[in-house]
Scaffold this motif. Structure first.
Motif, PDB file in Angstrom:
ATOM      1  N   GLY A 246     -75.711 -26.777 -60.827  1.00  0.00           N
ATOM      2  CA  GLY A 246     -74.273 -27.737 -60.613  1.00  0.00           C
ATOM      3  C   GLY A 246     -73.089 -26.688 -60.415  1.00  0.00           C
ATOM      4  N   ILE A 247     -73.160 -25.830 -61.199  1.00  0.00           N
ATOM      5  CA  ILE A 247     -71.954 -24.812 -61.080  1.00  0.00           C
ATOM      6  C   ILE A 247     -71.941 -24.247 -59.893  1.00  0.00           C
ATOM      7  N   ALA A 248     -73.033 -23.346 -59.765  1.00  0.00           N
ATOM      8  CA  ALA A 248     -73.376 -22.637 -58.464  1.00  0.00           C
ATOM      9  C   ALA A 248     -72.891 -23.447 -56.953  1.00  0.00           C
ATOM     10  N   GLN A 249     -73.435 -24.985 -56.822  1.00  0.00           N
ATOM     11  CA  GLN A 249     -73.043 -25.832 -55.864  1.00  0.00           C
ATOM     12  C   GLN A 249     -71.474 -25.607 -55.761  1.00  0.00           C
ATOM     13  N   GLN A 250     -70.643 -25.966 -56.924  1.00  0.00           N
ATOM     14  CA  GLN A 250     -69.313 -25.900 -56.598  1.00  0.00           C
ATOM     15  C   GLN A 250     -68.824 -24.677 -56.434  1.00  0.00           C
ATOM     16  N   LEU A 251     -69.198 -23.611 -56.908  1.00  0.00           N
ATOM     17  CA  LEU A 251     -68.491 -22.263 -56.684  1.00  0.00           C
ATOM     18  C   LEU A 251     -68.699 -21.807 -55.509  1.00  0.00           C
ATOM     19  N   THR A 252     -69.303 -22.446 -54.517  1.00  0.00           N
ATOM     20  CA  THR A 252     -69.257 -21.919 -53.070  1.00  0.00           C
ATOM     21  C   THR A 252     -68.106 -22.309 -52.245  1.00  0.00           C
ATOM     22  N   GLY A 253     -67.414 -23.171 -53.384  1.00  0.00           N
ATOM     23  CA  GLY A 253     -65.827 -23.610 -52.641  1.00  0.00           C
ATOM     24  C   GLY A 253     -65.775 -24.771 -51.729  1.00  0.00           C
ATOM     25  N   ILE A 254     -67.067 -25.605 -51.577  1.00  0.00           N
ATOM     26  CA  ILE A 254     -67.424 -26.656 -50.741  1.00  0.00           C
ATOM     27  C   ILE A 254     -66.386 -28.033 -50.821  1.00  0.00           C
ATOM     28  N   ASN A 255     -65.956 -28.175 -52.052  1.00  0.00           N
ATOM     29  CA  ASN A 255     -65.076 -29.177 -52.194  1.00  0.00           C
ATOM     30  C   ASN A 255     -63.735 -28.706 -52.233  1.00  0.00           C
ATOM     31  N   SER A 256     -63.094 -27.358 -52.304  1.00  0.00           N
ATOM     32  CA  SER A 256     -61.993 -26.746 -51.621  1.00  0.00           C
ATOM     33  C   SER A 256     -61.669 -27.106 -50.347  1.00  0.00           C
ATOM     34  N   ILE A 257     -62.704 -27.117 -49.559  1.00  0.00           N
ATOM     35  CA  ILE A 257     -62.700 -27.413 -48.297  1.00  0.00           C
ATOM     36  C   ILE A 257     -62.402 -28.949 -47.949  1.00  0.00           C
ATOM     37  N   MET A 258     -63.195 -29.666 -48.629  1.00  0.00           N
ATOM     38  CA  MET A 258     -63.085 -31.269 -48.503  1.00  0.00           C
ATOM     39  C   MET A 258     -61.671 -31.687 -49.137  1.00  0.00           C
ATOM     40  N   TYR A 259     -61.290 -31.239 -50.133  1.00  0.00           N
ATOM     41  CA  TYR A 259     -59.979 -31.709 -50.932  1.00  0.00           C
ATOM     42  C   TYR A 259     -58.769 -30.993 -49.922  1.00  0.00           C
ATOM     43  N   TYR A 260     -58.898 -29.821 -49.686  1.00  0.00           N
ATOM     44  CA  TYR A 260     -57.737 -29.055 -49.167  1.00  0.00           C
ATOM     45  C   TYR A 260     -58.047 -28.436 -47.737  1.00  0.00           C
ATOM     46  N   GLY A 261     -58.753 -29.013 -47.009  1.00  0.00           N
ATOM     47  CA  GLY A 261     -59.143 -28.814 -45.542  1.00  0.00           C
ATOM     48  C   GLY A 261     -57.981 -28.432 -44.703  1.00  0.00           C
ATOM     49  N   GLN A 262     -56.830 -29.554 -44.922  1.00  0.00           N
ATOM     50  CA  GLN A 262     -55.770 -29.488 -43.983  1.00  0.00           C
ATOM     51  C   GLN A 262     -55.110 -28.372 -44.386  1.00  0.00           C
TER      52      GLN A 262
ATOM     53  N   ILE B  31     -56.319 -33.792 -37.591  1.00  0.00           N
ATOM     54  CA  ILE B  31     -57.355 -34.244 -36.526  1.00  0.00           C
ATOM     55  C   ILE B  31     -58.721 -33.133 -36.490  1.00  0.00           C
ATOM     56  N   ALA B  32     -58.277 -31.966 -36.535  1.00  0.00           N
ATOM     57  CA  ALA B  32     -59.132 -30.784 -36.760  1.00  0.00           C
ATOM     58  C   ALA B  32     -60.100 -30.970 -38.066  1.00  0.00           C
ATOM     59  N   ASN B  33     -59.569 -31.518 -39.026  1.00  0.00           N
ATOM     60  CA  ASN B  33     -60.076 -31.718 -40.365  1.00  0.00           C
ATOM     61  C   ASN B  33     -61.663 -32.662 -40.200  1.00  0.00           C
ATOM     62  N   ILE B  34     -61.444 -33.535 -38.874  1.00  0.00           N
ATOM     63  CA  ILE B  34     -62.707 -34.309 -38.935  1.00  0.00           C
ATOM     64  C   ILE B  34     -63.980 -33.724 -38.513  1.00  0.00           C
ATOM     65  N   ALA B  35     -63.648 -32.552 -37.924  1.00  0.00           N
ATOM     66  CA  ALA B  35     -64.949 -31.697 -37.548  1.00  0.00           C
ATOM     67  C   ALA B  35     -65.897 -31.447 -38.738  1.00  0.00           C
ATOM     68  N   PRO B  36     -65.158 -30.689 -39.602  1.00  0.00           N
ATOM     69  CA  PRO B  36     -66.276 -30.401 -41.054  1.00  0.00           C
ATOM     70  C   PRO B  36     -66.758 -31.717 -41.581  1.00  0.00           C
ATOM     71  N   GLY B  37     -66.301 -32.771 -41.540  1.00  0.00           N
ATOM     72  CA  GLY B  37     -66.708 -34.148 -41.796  1.00  0.00           C
ATOM     73  C   GLY B  37     -67.920 -34.736 -41.052  1.00  0.00           C
TER      74      GLY B  37
END
Length: 482
Positions: free
Chosen positions: A277-293, A308-314
């Motif tokens: 669980g910790i390893a999954q988060q420390l990849t920083g994935i949710n930093s992109i999902m929360y602060y992608g803009q 608009i560009a933020n839609i691409a990762p989604g």
């Protein structure tokens, strides 16, 4: 009562057949996955709502971090308590409770008059998000046949990224069309009331987990549920297998927290779940999902273009999720984790190198970093996100399943919360270059952890896994090839 071991029973189970029961299982998974959809929307909507929210309520950079991370830290508590409540109260009734929390939290946020009330609403949503993250995957895993457990339980993670993509698209549309309205962010949040209502109404007609019913001694009800999602012959055989394991647990007093702490193999598998669980988060994935803009603005995009560009990762997250479902019952979990960590670590290195080599003002810089962020999110979703949630839903024995996934997801959310609170400060201190090089270093350590500590679970019934986890044999058993 059968006397064969779970492993022998699994080998003798009648094969899966098509029919109304398969359609019923599909319907149950769709309804339950509204919990994942809400999880995704409520974590993703802040990405585009934060700027107009800050302007209307007068938030500072610190209070922005509090608003964002309050949901995440509350989710840690929700995961821990949700797992325990579902063990005592039932998976289905717990999900119904969570749907009410989702709706109430949304209403508080939408009508908030102040920063303090806003945080209270975000905490309420966080409790619901965390509870859903712990309970929905277990509910699906316990209803699914072992042959397709990965693709059934993994649907919840796909629902999460569909929810996040929906938030990004709705944010982009509403944010650009009604950009002059100071309260546009309230509309962004209000949308999530609809799936909350759908989850509540849908779960009223869904069954309880048959494995939980057996654990509570309600064998007849468990058989009736199994007959709705299996052929009759398969339902009877599976019930006998679950009954056998539950009886052994009671005879050996393998129930409760004391049973976990008194067995070194159970402690070890709990530490494996926490580590994943910790390893999954420390990849920083949710930093992109929360602060992608914010990342894209730092890379060189304007604020509206970044929205608009933020839609691409989604979009790539959803595509990767469907690919992951296809691979989930075809590729070993360990192999999936290792491929994913290798790819995400490589993407981190490339993002850091690109932001260092391409100077600010270079017209290629924002597009190169966007492409690499998209590659990172795609790798993460295809090989890590779905697989981690499936793994946590299946690896723990029945008597500790709620506690095991609750504690693991609690630590996952704590790691998520720390990152979401300090990510803007980290970017401000060391820039995109240093931030992603740091993520790369953590990814290398996570890869070593998976290689040395994480056992395989694919292609086994939950009861066979339970036997091998309890005895420690899981560290030597190989998954069947397919």
């Amino acid at each position: 009562m059968a006397t064969s071991s779970p492993r022998e029973t699994a080998a003798a189970l009648p094969p899966l057949t098509s029919g109304p029961h398969r359609k019923r299982l599909g319907l149950i998974s769709i309804v339950a996955c509204f919990g994942g959809l809400l999880f995704g929307y409520d974590t993703g909507v802040i990405n585009g709502a934060l700027r107009p929210m800050s302007e209307e309520l007068g938030l500072t950079p610190f209070t922005e971090g509090v608003v964002t991370s309050s949901l995440v830290f509350a989710a840690a508590v929700g995961a821990l308590s949700g797992g325990r409540i579902s063990d005592a109260w039932g998976r289905r009734r717990t999900i119904l409770l969570l749907s009410v929390l989702f709706f109430v939290g949304t209403m508080i946020v939408v009508f908030t008059p102040s920063y303090e009330v806003l945080v209270a609403g975000r905490v309420c949503l966080g409790l619901a998000v965390g509870g859903a993250s712990a309970v929905v995957p277990v509910f699906l895993a316990e209803l699914a046949p072992y042959e397709i457990r990965g693709s059934i339980a993994g649907r919840n993670e796909v629902a999460i990224v569909i929810g996040q993509l929906s938030a990004f698209v709705i944010n982009a549309i509403i944010g650009n069309v009604f950009s002059e309205s100071p309260s546009v962010w309230r509309v962004m949040f209000a949308i999530s009331a609809l799936p909350a209502v759908a989850l509540f109404i849908g779960m009223l007609r869904m069954p309880e987990s048959p494995r939980w019913l057996v654990e509570k001694g309600r064998h007849r009800e468990a058989l009736e549920v199994l007959k709705t999602v299996r052929s009759e012959e398969r339902a009877i055989a599976e019930l006998g297998e679950v009954e056998h394991v539950a009886e052994e647990e009671r005879a050996e007093h393998q129930i409760g927290l004391a049973a976990i702490l008194s067995n070194k193999n159970l402690i070890r598998i709990l530490l494996v779940g926490i580590g994943l669980g910790i390893a999954q988060q420390l990849t920083g994935i949710n930093s992109i999902m929360y602060y992608g803009q914010i990342v894209l603005i730092e890379s060189g995009f304007s604020a509206n273009a970044a929205l608009i560009a933020n839609i691409a990762p989604g979009v790539i997250a959803v595509v990767g999720g469907f690919i992951a479902l296809y691979l989930m019952d075809r590729l070993d979990r360990r192999k999936t984790f290792m491929i994913g960590l290798t790819l995400t670590t490589t993407c981190h290195l490339l993002i850091g190198a690109s932001s260092m080599l391409l100077e600010e003002g270079n017209p290629l810089r924002p597009f190169v970093i966007l492409a690499l962020v998209v590659a990172f999110v795609g790798s993460m979703q295809t090989f890590l996100n779905v697989a981690v949630w499936v793994y946590l839903s299946e690896v723990f024995p029945l008597h500790m399943r709620g506690v095991g996934i609750g504690v693991s997801v609690f630590m996952l959310w704590v790691a998520n919360g720390v990152l979401s609170l300090y990510f803007p400060s980290l970017v401000a201190a060391v820039g995109i270059t240093g931030t992603f090089f740091l993520f790369a270093g953590v990814g290398a350590l996570a890869l070593l952890f998976v290689y040395t500590q994480v056992p395989e679970t694919r292609g086994r019934t939950l009861e066979a896994l339970e036997e091998d986890v309890t005895t420690g044999a899981i560290y030597t058993v190989k998954a069947p090839t397919s």
